[in-house]
Write a protein that holds these residues in place. Structure first.
Motif, PDB file in Angstrom:
ATOM      1  N   ILE A  55      -5.421   5.093   0.007  1.00 57.51           N
ATOM      2  CA  ILE A  55      -5.869   5.552   1.320  1.00 57.51           C
ATOM      3  C   ILE A  55      -5.198   4.746   2.423  1.00 57.51           C
ATOM      4  O   ILE A  55      -4.747   5.292   3.435  1.00 57.51           O
ATOM      5  CB  ILE A  55      -7.406   5.440   1.413  1.00 57.51           C
ATOM      6  CG1 ILE A  55      -8.062   6.376   0.394  1.00 57.51           C
ATOM      7  CG2 ILE A  55      -7.887   5.759   2.817  1.00 57.51           C
ATOM      8  CD1 ILE A  55      -9.552   6.213   0.290  1.00 57.51           C
ATOM      9  N   THR A  56      -5.084   3.438   2.230  1.00 57.84           N
ATOM     10  CA  THR A  56      -4.416   2.599   3.222  1.00 57.84           C
ATOM     11  C   THR A  56      -2.953   2.986   3.377  1.00 57.84           C
ATOM     12  O   THR A  56      -2.424   3.056   4.487  1.00 57.84           O
ATOM     13  CB  THR A  56      -4.519   1.118   2.826  1.00 57.84           C
ATOM     14  OG1 THR A  56      -5.897   0.782   2.653  1.00 57.84           O
ATOM     15  CG2 THR A  56      -3.907   0.232   3.886  1.00 57.84           C
TER      16      THR A  56
ATOM     17  N   SER B 276      -2.591   6.465   5.201  1.00 57.91           N
ATOM     18  CA  SER B 276      -2.941   6.369   6.609  1.00 57.91           C
ATOM     19  C   SER B 276      -1.900   5.574   7.383  1.00 57.91           C
ATOM     20  O   SER B 276      -1.597   5.869   8.539  1.00 57.91           O
ATOM     21  CB  SER B 276      -4.317   5.714   6.759  1.00 57.91           C
ATOM     22  OG  SER B 276      -4.319   4.408   6.205  1.00 57.91           O
TER      23      SER B 276
ATOM     24  N   PRO C  48       0.814  -1.226   0.000  1.00 55.37           N
ATOM     25  CA  PRO C  48       0.000   0.000   0.000  1.00 55.37           C
ATOM     26  C   PRO C  48       0.843   1.269   0.000  1.00 55.37           C
ATOM     27  O   PRO C  48       0.513   2.237  -0.687  1.00 55.37           O
ATOM     28  CB  PRO C  48      -0.828  -0.132   1.289  1.00 55.37           C
ATOM     29  CG  PRO C  48      -0.840  -1.588   1.599  1.00 55.37           C
ATOM     30  CD  PRO C  48       0.482  -2.096   1.145  1.00 55.37           C
TER      31      PRO C  48
ATOM     32  N   GLN D  44      -7.436   3.488  -5.466  1.00 56.51           N
ATOM     33  CA  GLN D  44      -7.845   4.338  -4.354  1.00 56.51           C
ATOM     34  C   GLN D  44      -7.822   3.580  -3.021  1.00 56.51           C
ATOM     35  O   GLN D  44      -7.468   4.156  -1.981  1.00 56.51           O
ATOM     36  CB  GLN D  44      -9.236   4.901  -4.618  1.00 56.51           C
ATOM     37  CG  GLN D  44     -10.319   3.852  -4.790  1.00 56.51           C
ATOM     38  CD  GLN D  44     -11.687   4.472  -4.999  1.00 56.51           C
ATOM     39  OE1 GLN D  44     -11.872   5.648  -4.723  1.00 56.51           O
ATOM     40  NE2 GLN D  44     -12.638   3.701  -5.491  1.00 56.51           N
ATOM     41  N   LYS D  45      -8.151   2.284  -3.032  1.00 58.61           N
ATOM     42  CA  LYS D  45      -8.135   1.519  -1.785  1.00 58.61           C
ATOM     43  C   LYS D  45      -6.737   1.442  -1.207  1.00 58.61           C
ATOM     44  O   LYS D  45      -6.515   1.711  -0.021  1.00 58.61           O
ATOM     45  CB  LYS D  45      -8.684   0.110  -2.042  1.00 58.61           C
ATOM     46  CG  LYS D  45      -8.680  -0.776  -0.807  1.00 58.61           C
ATOM     47  CD  LYS D  45      -9.301  -2.121  -1.111  1.00 58.61           C
ATOM     48  CE  LYS D  45      -8.445  -2.916  -2.087  1.00 58.61           C
ATOM     49  NZ  LYS D  45      -8.971  -4.282  -2.300  1.00 58.61           N
ATOM     50  N   TRP D  46      -5.754   1.087  -2.039  1.00 65.40           N
ATOM     51  CA  TRP D  46      -4.370   1.003  -1.558  1.00 65.40           C
ATOM     52  C   TRP D  46      -3.798   2.389  -1.265  1.00 65.40           C
ATOM     53  O   TRP D  46      -2.959   2.539  -0.390  1.00 65.40           O
ATOM     54  CB  TRP D  46      -3.511   0.295  -2.601  1.00 65.40           C
ATOM     55  CG  TRP D  46      -3.888  -1.124  -2.794  1.00 65.40           C
ATOM     56  CD1 TRP D  46      -3.563  -2.193  -1.998  1.00 65.40           C
ATOM     57  CD2 TRP D  46      -4.691  -1.663  -3.846  1.00 65.40           C
ATOM     58  NE1 TRP D  46      -4.095  -3.349  -2.500  1.00 65.40           N
ATOM     59  CE2 TRP D  46      -4.787  -3.061  -3.639  1.00 65.40           C
ATOM     60  CE3 TRP D  46      -5.318  -1.099  -4.964  1.00 65.40           C
ATOM     61  CZ2 TRP D  46      -5.503  -3.893  -4.493  1.00 65.40           C
ATOM     62  CZ3 TRP D  46      -6.030  -1.929  -5.809  1.00 65.40           C
ATOM     63  CH2 TRP D  46      -6.118  -3.301  -5.567  1.00 65.40           C
TER      64      TRP D  46
END
Length: 303
Positions: free
Chosen positions: A293-294, A297, A220, A289-291
């Motif tokens: 944001i992960t 964060s 990520p 987008q999933k990776w």
């Protein structure tokens, strides 16, 4: 022959099902939150206004790109793709697109690889000037790119890299490295050292343990850093304008600038070129987008 007594003793008595004491307790009411008492229209109305304010510019660009030249209709009908054909063939946007892809991918690879090595050193090794080096990396983010043009132009001129895509790739990589290195060092700090130590005990070298244990956990973070470097190099205008004089080597941001002149602006061609420039970035972010944001964060937990 089996008697009745023996059959009764041979029978298996199943235990009664156990019931947890929590099953007999009454269900507690859900704790009311502050926004539960707010009327729905007070939530959806501001969101709808914000969504309308955000989508109108995109619709306006599509309107100019898809309606015929000279039309004043607020609906793109009859729909035409003449503006896209014109900018792609007559204005050489096909070559601009190819150059931007090459610069973006090369910057992504170089930034990720170099930042990965530097971030691992910052996360796993201690040296005397480590804090000063981290402070220098942070302070370098406050230096605008315009201040780097003169020294970079002098260096690339001595290296005979002016009017070459290599100059833009190197400049974009150098500009992206400080932030990327800091982010990746924070990602690596979140990976326990004990995992690497266990691999060392099993006979792995430091490099092999890093590739087998740490690197898969950094996916990520690497996607976040790589996508950030790609998008920045894709949209950056200044380096490509200064270091590339050959029209065949220019990138999409410089190509969009050529659609505007002092006397007139072809709004249809400019809108079509803007869509061509925006679509690849939108597609990339839609898939990652999933990776992304992960990754961001995870990199913000430790520092």
């Amino acid at each position: 022959m089996i008697t009745t007594d023996k059959a009764e003793t041979a029978a298996v008595t199943l235990p009664a099902p156990r019931t947890s004491p929590e099953a007999h307790e009454p269900r507690r009411p859900r704790k009311r939150r502050a926004w539960d008492e707010v009327p729905r229209w007070q939530i959806y109305l501001p969101l709808g206004i914000y969504l309308l304010f955000t989508l109108i510019p995109f619709y306006w660009i599509l309107l100019f790109a898809l309606r015929p030249a000279g039309s004043t209709s607020l609906v793109p009908w009859p729909m035409t793709f003449e503006h896209f054909e014109m900018v792609w063939t007559e204005r050489s946007f096909g070559a601009y697109f190819q150059n931007s892809v090459l610069v973006g991918i090369a910057t992504l690879v170089m930034t990720t690889v170099i930042a990965l090595a530097g971030g691992y050193a910052l996360a796993r090794f201690d040296f005397k000037v480590k804090q000063a080096f981290m402070l220098a990396l942070l302070c370098s983010q406050f230096v605008p790119g315009a201040l780097l043009l003169v020294p970079l132009f002098e260096i690339f001129g001595n290296l005979q890299l002016i009017n070459s895509l290599g100059s833009v790739i190197i400049a974009e990589t150098v500009f992206q490295l400080p932030l990327s290195m800091i982010l990746i060092s924070n990602f690596i700090k979140n990976v326990p050292v004990s995992l690497e130590e266990a691999a060392w005990v099993d006979g792995c070298s430091r490099f092999r343990a890093f590739c087998a244990v740490v690197l898969p956990l950094l996916r990520p973070g690497l996607i976040a850093v790589g996508s950030f470097a790609f998008v920045h190099s894709w949209n950056h205008f200044l380096f490509a304008l200064m270091f590339l004089n050959n029209p065949e080597l220019q990138t999409i941001p410089v190509g969009l600038n050529t659609l505007m002149s002092a006397d007139s602006v072809d709004l249809g061609a400019l809108a079509a070129g803007g869509i061509i420039a925006a679509v690849p970035v939108v597609i990339v972010f839609a898939f990652i987008q999933k990776w992304l944001i992960t990754g961001f964060s995870a990199g913000a937990v430790k520092g």
